[in-house]
Write a protein that holds these residues in place. Structure first.
Motif, mmCIF file in Angstrom:
data_model
loop_
_atom_site.group_PDB
_atom_site.id
_atom_site.type_symbol
_atom_site.label_atom_id
_atom_site.label_comp_id
_atom_site.label_asym_id
_atom_site.label_seq_id
_atom_site.Cartn_x
_atom_site.Cartn_y
_atom_site.Cartn_z
ATOM 1 N N ALA A 228 0.831 -1.199 0.000
ATOM 2 C CA ALA A 228 0.000 0.000 0.000
ATOM 3 C C ALA A 228 0.871 1.256 0.000
ATOM 4 O O ALA A 228 0.552 2.250 -0.659
ATOM 5 C CB ALA A 228 -0.923 0.001 1.199
ATOM 6 N N LEU A 229 1.987 1.208 0.734
ATOM 7 C CA LEU A 229 2.883 2.373 0.782
ATOM 8 C C LEU A 229 3.448 2.672 -0.612
ATOM 9 O O LEU A 229 3.478 3.819 -1.053
ATOM 10 C CB LEU A 229 4.015 2.132 1.784
ATOM 11 N N TYR A 230 3.879 1.610 -1.292
ATOM 12 C CA TYR A 230 4.345 1.789 -2.669
ATOM 13 C C TYR A 230 3.236 2.409 -3.514
ATOM 14 O O TYR A 230 3.472 3.266 -4.366
ATOM 15 C CB TYR A 230 4.705 0.429 -3.294
ATOM 16 N N GLY A 231 2.014 1.928 -3.272
ATOM 17 C CA GLY A 231 0.866 2.407 -4.043
ATOM 18 C C GLY A 231 0.655 3.897 -3.860
ATOM 19 O O GLY A 231 0.398 4.627 -4.823
ATOM 20 N N VAL A 232 0.779 4.355 -2.608
ATOM 21 C CA VAL A 232 0.619 5.789 -2.335
ATOM 22 C C VAL A 232 1.654 6.579 -3.146
ATOM 23 O O VAL A 232 1.334 7.591 -3.784
ATOM 24 C CB VAL A 232 0.793 6.085 -0.828
ATOM 25 N N ILE A 233 2.898 6.082 -3.130
ATOM 26 C CA ILE A 233 3.966 6.780 -3.850
ATOM 27 C C ILE A 233 3.655 6.847 -5.342
ATOM 28 O O ILE A 233 3.775 7.915 -5.978
ATOM 29 C CB ILE A 233 5.322 6.078 -3.631
ATOM 30 N N LEU A 234 3.226 5.712 -5.905
ATOM 31 C CA LEU A 234 2.905 5.682 -7.332
ATOM 32 C C LEU A 234 1.811 6.691 -7.671
ATOM 33 O O LEU A 234 1.891 7.408 -8.676
ATOM 34 C CB LEU A 234 2.412 4.293 -7.740
#
Lengths: 295, 193
Positions: A228-234
């Motif tokens: 999810a953290l990666y998703g926020v960054i993307l």
């Protein structure tokens, strides 16, 4: 969580509790289940007492899933002897026919079973599973939609339907399935992540804004959710170029916070990680992209 | 001519075997050597649905990795969910199409043919495709050191090495499964050769 790779030498207690855990979680670890049974638990069948029966059921299904048909028959014979004329055992026999790809007779058996219990969801879903196994995806989707009109609160069915839509590249309908799931389970971080990923895949500012919101909600539920953290960054990365100055500040801050937390998550992991420096470097690169876009 | 190295071949098969109930997909790394495209490594990426975010994140990691190594992203591989489904993965192939613009060579798509997976395979399970005139056409691909590679793959399967394989999606779900490059697995495969 480092998993055991070789189940052949574990203790009786470990074997029993592992199989129980997998039963409760409905985990699909068929090959390993068969391994645990054959190498360990089968020798202690009498010690299992009443637990033997759910274990045999579990091993039967796992054997079918692993193409170990003789082992499945063995389990079924024991179960049949103990529970003659049981619909639960008949269901396993139908599954065996499925595994052997005798779909015609499996379907007849399921129809018989449905007549004995119209409200049973399992038999109906197996019929749909057979369609999927034969590649009849459109028909499976049609029947699954029908099923869900009656049994609207069946998470497993909504999940399967969304998988089928994903295979059709119908991301919009796949997202809809998760909206239904979230209505009943608004804090389920798996659903939140999944719908975020579908929305992101659909693309476009509106969808990615939604994705960002879902991802952030997932992070609130679990601060260590790397995916999810990666998703926020993307999402922040995607939205920054077209954002207003004010929004850029907000997105930049959100993206930074997620990146920092993600680096911390990587550093917290107990396993030794030879690629750690490299992975952190990549996240730093993402941070820089955000920084440049916010400037 | 596309040439598939032992490690790449074995890892692709192991990925397919690790997730028998899912479609598996991954990225191929390698380099152009003369007229040949050598596929040297396979990075297992996804099992299940094709979603953009995990793939994008993986590609960012790989770009970083490739800039520091001699390798490039040279294509993709996939293996369908059902044994008798030989359809081409058009959606995933679009990823490979995008690669075309970044490279001077034509990227390759490898499909694992489920019906050819076997404990004692005597021939390759791969179908190759290249992008020509805006569509994907069948193109033959060769497995390097074919006999040894197939034997190595058999041994890897028998030793259940697929249990040790970490694909990128598994890494995202649990970063404690840290090495999605599977360097230890690569070494074990080399030792089997």
């Amino acid at each position: 969580m480092v998993d055991i790779q070789d189940w052949t030498e574990i203790s009786y207690e470990e074997a029993r509790s592992t199989l129980r855990k997998w039963r409760e979680e409905h985990a699909r670890r068929s090959e390993e289940t068969v391994e645990i049974w054959e190498h360990v638990l089968s020798r202690y069948a009498s010690s299992l007492k009443d637990e033997l029966w759910p274990v045999l059921e579990q091993v039967a299904i796992s054997s079918l899933d692993s193409a170990r048909y003789e082992l499945a028959i063995e389990c079924l014979m024991h179960l049949n002897k103990r529970f003659p004329k049981s619909t639960r055992v008949t269901k396993l026999q139908a599954m065996r026919l499925e595994a052997l790809r005798d779909f015609k007779n499996a379907e007849l058996l399921y129809e018989k079973l449905i007549k004995t219990d119209e409200s049973n969801t399992f038999y109906r879903k197996r019929k749909i599973a057979m369609l999927i196994a034969q590649g009849e995806r459109h028909e499976a989707i049609r029947q699954l939609n029908d099923y869900l009109e009656t049994f609207i609160n069946d998470p497993e069915a909504w999940l399967e339907l969304s998988e089928l839509y994903l295979q059709e590249a119908d991301y919009a309908r796949a997202a809809f399935c998760f909206e239904e799931l979230l209505l009943a389970n608004p804090q389920n971080s798996l659903y939140l992540r999944r719908i975020a990923e579908i929305r992101y895949t659909l693309g476009g500012t509106e969808n990615v804004e939604l994705a960002r919101a879902y991802y952030e909600h997932a992070v609130k539920c679990n601060n260590s959710d790397a995916r999810a953290l990666y998703g926020v960054i993307l999402c922040c990365n995607y939205l920054l170029p077209k954002a207003t100055a004010q929004r850029k500040k907000e997105l930049g801050a959100t993206g930074f916070k997620a990146a920092d937390r993600l680096i911390a998550v990587y550093e917290e992991q107990p396993n030794e990680n030879p690629s750690l420096k490299f992975q952190i470097k990549t996240i730093q690169t993402l941070k820089n992209i955000i920084k440049n876009a916010t400037a | 001519m596309a040439k598939i190295g032992t490690i790449a071949y074995t890892k692709m098969v192991l990925h397919a075997l690790k997730y028998p109930q899912y479609t598996v997909r991954g990225i191929l790394l390698g380099k152009k050597v003369g007229d040949d495209l050598r596929v040297l490594d396979a990075i297992p990426a996804l099992h299940g649905g094709l979603l953009a975010p995990p793939l994008e994140i993986l590609l960012i990691h790989l770009d970083s990795f490739c800039s520091e190594s001699q390798l490039q992203i040279v294509g993709i591989y996939f293996c369908n969910e059902r044994r008798d489904d030989n359809s081409f993965d058009d959606q995933f192939a679009k990823v490979a199409e995008k690669l075309q613009s970044n490279t001077s060579f034509s990227p390759i798509v490898l499909q694992i043919d489920n019906s050819k997976l076997s404990l004692n395979a005597d021939s390759s399970c791969l179908h190759g495709f290249t992008y020509e005139n805006k569509s994907w056409k069948s193109k033959s691909c060769e497995v390097e050191r074919s006999e040894e590679t197939l034997a190595t793959t058999s041994l890897a399967i028998q030793s259940k090495l697929y249990r040790e394989l970490i694909d990128f999606e598994a890494h995202l779900d649990d970063p404690n499964l840290a090495d999605f490059f599977n360097s230890e697995l690569n070494s074990k495969i080399e030792q089997l050769l």
